[in-house]
Design a protein around this motif. Sequence first.
Motif, PDB file in Angstrom:
ATOM      1  N   THR A  37       0.824  -1.216   0.000  1.00 46.46           N
ATOM      2  CA  THR A  37       0.000   0.000   0.000  1.00 46.46           C
ATOM      3  C   THR A  37       0.855   1.261   0.000  1.00 46.46           C
ATOM      4  O   THR A  37       0.385   2.322  -0.404  1.00 46.46           O
ATOM      5  N   LEU A  38       2.116   1.154   0.431  1.00 47.51           N
ATOM      6  CA  LEU A  38       3.012   2.316   0.444  1.00 47.51           C
ATOM      7  C   LEU A  38       3.779   2.498  -0.856  1.00 47.51           C
ATOM      8  O   LEU A  38       4.485   3.501  -1.020  1.00 47.51           O
ATOM      9  N   ARG A  39       3.643   1.560  -1.812  1.00 43.97           N
ATOM     10  CA  ARG A  39       4.356   1.672  -3.080  1.00 43.97           C
ATOM     11  C   ARG A  39       3.963   2.943  -3.807  1.00 43.97           C
ATOM     12  O   ARG A  39       2.792   3.212  -4.024  1.00 43.97           O
ATOM     13  N   GLY A  40       4.941   3.739  -4.144  1.00 45.16           N
ATOM     14  CA  GLY A  40       4.693   4.999  -4.834  1.00 45.16           C
ATOM     15  C   GLY A  40       4.725   6.198  -3.893  1.00 45.16           C
ATOM     16  O   GLY A  40       4.589   7.327  -4.331  1.00 45.16           O
ATOM     17  N   CYS A  41       4.898   5.955  -2.614  1.00 41.20           N
ATOM     18  CA  CYS A  41       4.946   7.048  -1.640  1.00 41.20           C
ATOM     19  C   CYS A  41       6.259   7.025  -0.866  1.00 41.20           C
ATOM     20  O   CYS A  41       6.939   6.007  -0.791  1.00 41.20           O
ATOM     21  N   GLU A  42       6.555   8.153  -0.308  1.00 36.07           N
ATOM     22  CA  GLU A  42       7.705   8.280   0.580  1.00 36.07           C
ATOM     23  C   GLU A  42       7.148   8.659   1.953  1.00 36.07           C
ATOM     24  O   GLU A  42       6.304   9.548   2.072  1.00 36.07           O
ATOM     25  N   VAL A  43       7.604   7.979   2.997  1.00 40.47           N
ATOM     26  CA  VAL A  43       7.148   8.272   4.354  1.00 40.47           C
ATOM     27  C   VAL A  43       8.071   9.325   4.947  1.00 40.47           C
ATOM     28  O   VAL A  43       9.285   9.144   5.015  1.00 40.47           O
ATOM     29  N   ILE A  44       7.484  10.437   5.358  1.00 39.60           N
ATOM     30  CA  ILE A  44       8.228  11.557   5.928  1.00 39.60           C
ATOM     31  C   ILE A  44       7.861  11.672   7.407  1.00 39.60           C
ATOM     32  O   ILE A  44       6.682  11.735   7.753  1.00 39.60           O
ATOM     33  N   GLU A  45       8.878  11.694   8.276  1.00 41.33           N
ATOM     34  CA  GLU A  45       8.650  11.894   9.708  1.00 41.33           C
ATOM     35  C   GLU A  45       8.514  13.385   9.992  1.00 41.33           C
ATOM     36  O   GLU A  45       9.362  14.174   9.608  1.00 41.33           O
TER      37      GLU A  45
END
Length: 119
Positions: A37-45
């Motif tokens: 589900t996270l494919r294509g996104c970058e997780v930013i803290e």
Amino acid sequence: MKSRWQFWVGFAVVTLLIAGVVSYFASSSPDGLDATTLRGCEVIETADGEQLRGDCIAQHADEHGLAASPLADYAIGGRDGTGGLAGIVGVLATVVVAGSAFWLISRTRRTGDDAESRR
């Protein structure tokens, strides 16, 4: 009768060891579904928590209804390092609920069998 109790005590010890000790070795990385589900996104803290940048399925997900519950995310109160204790609490809760259900079912069957034997 003694061997039955020995079995249940051994079963309880092994179950609690698995729930309490082995859970500390569980991966904190996302599982296959989360990773997909996270494919294509970058997780930013951020200061407010994690934010997603990009285009992925996870951006359309809402917070789970039980996300604020005491054992959410396999931790107690959201605190890191409490996964083992959360596992033990979960096992104990499951044993109480399942044991109660089995006890009620067996009691109901005994009551039904007694009524049939009186006929």
